[in-house]
Design an enzyme around this catalytic site. Structure first.
Site, PDB file in Angstrom:
ATOM      1  N   ASP A 166       0.806  -1.215   0.000  1.00  0.00           N
ATOM      2  CA  ASP A 166       0.000   0.000   0.000  1.00  0.00           C
ATOM      3  C   ASP A 166       0.844   1.273   0.000  1.00  0.00           C
ATOM      4  O   ASP A 166       0.727   2.106   0.883  1.00  0.00           O
ATOM      5  CB  ASP A 166      -0.924  -0.044   1.243  1.00  0.00           C
ATOM      6  CG  ASP A 166      -1.825   1.169   1.348  1.00  0.00           C
ATOM      7  OD1 ASP A 166      -2.291   1.661   0.301  1.00  0.00           O
ATOM      8  OD2 ASP A 166      -2.052   1.640   2.479  1.00  0.00           O
ATOM      9  N   GLU A 401       4.197  -7.518   7.570  1.00  0.00           N
ATOM     10  CA  GLU A 401       2.917  -8.171   7.324  1.00  0.00           C
ATOM     11  C   GLU A 401       2.947  -9.346   6.357  1.00  0.00           C
ATOM     12  O   GLU A 401       2.142  -9.412   5.415  1.00  0.00           O
ATOM     13  CB  GLU A 401       1.876  -7.144   6.861  1.00  0.00           C
ATOM     14  CG  GLU A 401       1.621  -6.065   7.888  1.00  0.00           C
ATOM     15  CD  GLU A 401       0.297  -5.337   7.689  1.00  0.00           C
ATOM     16  OE1 GLU A 401      -0.261  -5.410   6.583  1.00  0.00           O
ATOM     17  OE2 GLU A 401      -0.183  -4.720   8.653  1.00  0.00           O
ATOM     18  N   TYR A 458      -5.937  -2.994  13.088  1.00  0.00           N
ATOM     19  CA  TYR A 458      -6.919  -2.021  12.584  1.00  0.00           C
ATOM     20  C   TYR A 458      -8.335  -2.327  13.068  1.00  0.00           C
ATOM     21  O   TYR A 458      -9.299  -2.085  12.345  1.00  0.00           O
ATOM     22  CB  TYR A 458      -6.828  -1.940  11.052  1.00  0.00           C
ATOM     23  CG  TYR A 458      -5.538  -1.270  10.619  1.00  0.00           C
ATOM     24  CD1 TYR A 458      -5.461   0.118  10.543  1.00  0.00           C
ATOM     25  CD2 TYR A 458      -4.394  -2.005  10.337  1.00  0.00           C
ATOM     26  CE1 TYR A 458      -4.274   0.751  10.172  1.00  0.00           C
ATOM     27  CE2 TYR A 458      -3.203  -1.381   9.978  1.00  0.00           C
ATOM     28  CZ  TYR A 458      -3.153  -0.006   9.901  1.00  0.00           C
ATOM     29  OH  TYR A 458      -1.983   0.631   9.544  1.00  0.00           O
ATOM     30  N   GLU A 493       1.518  -0.390  14.097  1.00  0.00           N
ATOM     31  CA  GLU A 493       0.577   0.351  13.245  1.00  0.00           C
ATOM     32  C   GLU A 493      -0.806   0.283  13.858  1.00  0.00           C
ATOM     33  O   GLU A 493      -1.241  -0.794  14.292  1.00  0.00           O
ATOM     34  CB  GLU A 493       0.475  -0.270  11.834  1.00  0.00           C
ATOM     35  CG  GLU A 493       1.601   0.076  10.912  1.00  0.00           C
ATOM     36  CD  GLU A 493       1.410  -0.487   9.501  1.00  0.00           C
ATOM     37  OE1 GLU A 493       0.247  -0.674   9.055  1.00  0.00           O
ATOM     38  OE2 GLU A 493       2.430  -0.766   8.851  1.00  0.00           O
TER      39      GLU A 493
HETATM   40  C1  GCB Z   1      -1.035  -1.954   6.822  1.00  0.00           C
HETATM   41  C2  GCB Z   1       0.256  -1.828   6.087  1.00  0.00           C
HETATM   42  C3  GCB Z   1       0.504  -0.418   5.584  1.00  0.00           C
HETATM   43  C4  GCB Z   1      -0.798   0.166   5.054  1.00  0.00           C
HETATM   44  C5  GCB Z   1      -1.801   0.222   6.188  1.00  0.00           C
HETATM   45  C6  GCB Z   1      -3.159   0.777   5.734  1.00  0.00           C
HETATM   46  O1  GCB Z   1      -1.254  -2.862   7.565  1.00  0.00           O
HETATM   47  O2  GCB Z   1       1.370  -2.275   6.808  1.00  0.00           O
HETATM   48  O3  GCB Z   1       1.470  -0.468   4.577  1.00  0.00           O
HETATM   49  O4  GCB Z   1      -0.618   1.434   4.496  1.00  0.00           O
HETATM   50  O5  GCB Z   1      -2.018  -1.065   6.671  1.00  0.00           O
HETATM   51  O6  GCB Z   1      -3.389   1.969   5.883  1.00  0.00           O
HETATM   52  O7  GCB Z   1      -3.954   0.020   5.215  1.00  0.00           O
END
Ligand code: GCB
Length: 585
Positions: A166, A401, A458, A493
């Site tokens: 991403d 990841e 997330y 993250e």
């Molecule tokens: C993740 C990735 C990162 C993405 C992020 C997202 O888990 O490690 O590269 O940019 O999520 O915002 O989806």
């Protein structure tokens, strides 16, 4: 080693305007090196071009340097490079984020003009790191092979160069190109490992030199006073009443090792500090450290991924403004200048390999169907060799990841081999990690086997979208699981997209209020858990990505906008971090 200028060494910069063309074109266009071609050119092919491009310039080495050994160095060419001087092949290199060089003493005579051509290939695939989405998994919007549009699109797949990650696949000569010179017999490498003995600092220094002359090591303090000396290529030097390197707001004190070997001299800045993991604590200089910081990107409007030291200064300044003490070089090694800046400014780095995209959500086994193992290992060696002496670097991240859930045993075998290699190669034996994606953590055998558990989560965004109370329950349940593992954990993250200027009284996704509410909710889960040793909201700033239905003009999870204006979340995080000390008992 990083090129420097001193009484024995010089540098000729080849940065500036070069000629550029897409392979097959006759016409050249102007381009700036360093920079990404995707953002600089107005040519309609530039943004999504896939394949080979050519860069050309001329250079001349002054005759006064004719007694010197002369080396052509590229700090990074993304992704693969082939270098020709006067039409003759001189070297090639695979990988977009690490330096390579070639001795041109006998290939380019002084006092004459030479033509330098660099062929750059930006293709990413199942053998590159980062990984290209060669099979188009998830890209077609449906995995149902019966849909005619999918079958049609698959025929064009090779021209797409889809990323399996991403961030935008910026390409070109993205970092400086230089010719540096040394004496004919020269210092090849210097390795420094430090330890603390009461009030004294110890520096184990090893010099690799081709010189037949004597080698001397001098340690200079920040006022350029000699505080220790040694004769020979290997020594253990004691620095009495040393100043140790601490992240800010402590003092990131730097010494200089001045190496003289025969006719060559090299000066290397270093800091005296130790890094260890003990049970569930991460220790710097034997004190329990808490990582406050962010994942980032090398990303800006005109330069793309091209180096921008002005931006580096801004970003490190803004990290300091946030009361942050750390960053992760997500998802590739950054320009060497950034590490030097973090050494000076006292920002701690988790140094990450470009191993991102080894994950197809179980549809493809990355460990048997992709071909990355030996290349991954080579990159690990190159990264450690490049960054081993930086006091700011406190941990290696082997990748981001990967699939550690569906092929749990294969994953363990793949990552653990690298884990052991990293420990064996690093003279400072820093902790080693791999950053884990949101998955069924009970099946994952790899993440828990690292020195530090690093997880990206997330809850409340990609799953349980918008429902922060349920997200908190789910995250707390997971943290209870990790608590039993007795390993320090960093939340590397967590984040929510927020479009700057979108507001709502009742926080909803994509508003600035929701981003704050989301970060608060996740932080509440972290607080009071002593094995949690750090928090890195994703991301420092908004950044460019491949276009797609989840991305409106890039990824908006930044605390700052792409032009570095603070969103509400930046103010919230700043207030929170002001109250969290770097070190605790
Ligand atoms: C993740 C990735 C990162 C993405 C992020 C997202 O888990 O490690 O590269 O940019 O999520 O915002 O989806």
């Amino acid at each position: 080693m990083y090129p420097i200028v001193n009484e024995k060494r010089s540098i000729l910069s080849l940065c500036g305007i070069w000629k550029f063309r897409f392979a097959g074109d006759k016409r050249w266009q102007s381009i700036h090196v360093p920079g990404s071609f995707n953002t600089q050119l107005t040519d309609s092919r530039a943004r999504y071009y896939c394949g080979v491009v050519e860069y050309e310039t001329e250079f001349l080495i002054p005759q006064v340097l004719s007694d010197q050994r002369r080396v052509l160095r590229f700090d990074a060419v993304t992704h693969d490079a082939e270098v020709l001087i006067n039409g003759r092949f001189v070297c090639s290199h695979k990988g977009g984020f690490l330096p390579f060089e070639v001795d041109i003493t006998n290939l380019a005579a002084c006092g004459m003009r030479h033509r330098l051509l660099v062929r750059v290939n930006n293709r990413i695939d199942w053998k590159s790191l980062p990984i290209g989405n060669e099979s188009g998994t998830a890209f077609f919007g449906s995995d149902n092979p019966g849909i005619p549009s999918v079958e049609h699109a698959k025929k064009h797949l090779t021209s797409f160069n889809l990323p399996n990650f991403d961030f935008f696949n910026f390409a070109g000569i993205t970092r400086p190109v230089r010719i540096y010179t040394t004496a004919r017999q020269y210092i090849e490498d210097v390795t420094i490992a430090t330890s603390i003995d009461g009030a004294d600092g110890m520096a184990e220094i090893t010099v690799k030199s081709t010189s037949t002359g004597e080698t001397r090591i001098e340690i200079l303090d920040a006022e350029d006073q000699i505080v220790a000396t040694h004769t020979g290529t290997k020594g253990s030097l004691r620095i009495r009443n040393a100043h140790f390197w601490f992240p800010k707001p402590g003092t990131p004190y730097l010494y200089t090792a001045r190496i003289t070997s025969g006719e060559d001299i090299y000066d290397l800045k270093f800091g005296i500090r130790t890094v260890t993991v003990e049970k569930d604590a991460f220790l710097i200089n034997d004190k329990k450290f808490y990582f406050k910081g962010t994942g980032m990107h090398e990303d800006s409007v005109f330069r793309g991924r091209g180096i921008d030291q002005c931006l580096e200064v801004k970003d490190v300044g803004l990290l300091d403004w946030l009361h942050a003490n750390s960053l992760r070089t997500s998802h590739y090694p950054y320009a060497e200048e950034m590490y030097a800046l973090c050494d000076r400014e006292g920002i701690v780095i988790i140094d990450e390999l470009p191993a991102v995209g080894l994950n197809f959500q179980g549809q493809i086994n990355p460990y048997s169907q992709l071909d990355t193992a030996s290349y991954h290992e080579a990159l690990l060696e190159q990264l450690i060799d490049r960054d081993k002496n930086h006091p700011s670097v406190v941990m290696w991240s082997l990748g981001n990841e990967p699939d550690t859930e569906h092929f749990a045993d294969d994953a363990y075998a793949y990552w653990h081999r690298l884990y052991e290699k990293a420990h064996a190669r690093d003279p400072q034996n820093r902790p080693v990690t791999m950053v884990c994606c949101q998955n069924d953590y009970t099946k994952d055998k790899t993440t828990r086997s690292m020195d530090v558990v690093c997880i990206n989560r997330y809850y409340g965004w990609y799953n349980l979208s918008g429902c922060l109370d349920i997200a908190k329950d789910a995250f707390n349940e997971e943290l209870d699981f990790w608590q039993q593992i007795n390993t320090p954990l960093i939340l590397t993250e967590y984040g929510a997209d927020a479009i700057a200027g979108f507001h709502a009284v009742i926080p909803e996704m994509f508003t600035e209020e929701f981003q704050v509410a989301y970060l608060k909710a996740m932080n509440e889960c972290l607080d009071g858990r002593s094995f949690v040793v750090g928090e890195h909201p994703w991301n420092f700033a908004d950044f460019d990505t491949q276009q797609g239905p989840m991305r409106a003009g890039g990824n908006h999870k930044g605390l700052f906008t792409r032009d570095r204006c603070p969103k509400m979340a930046a103010h919230y995080v700043r207030e929170r971090w002001a109250k969290i000390e770097n070190f605790s008992e």
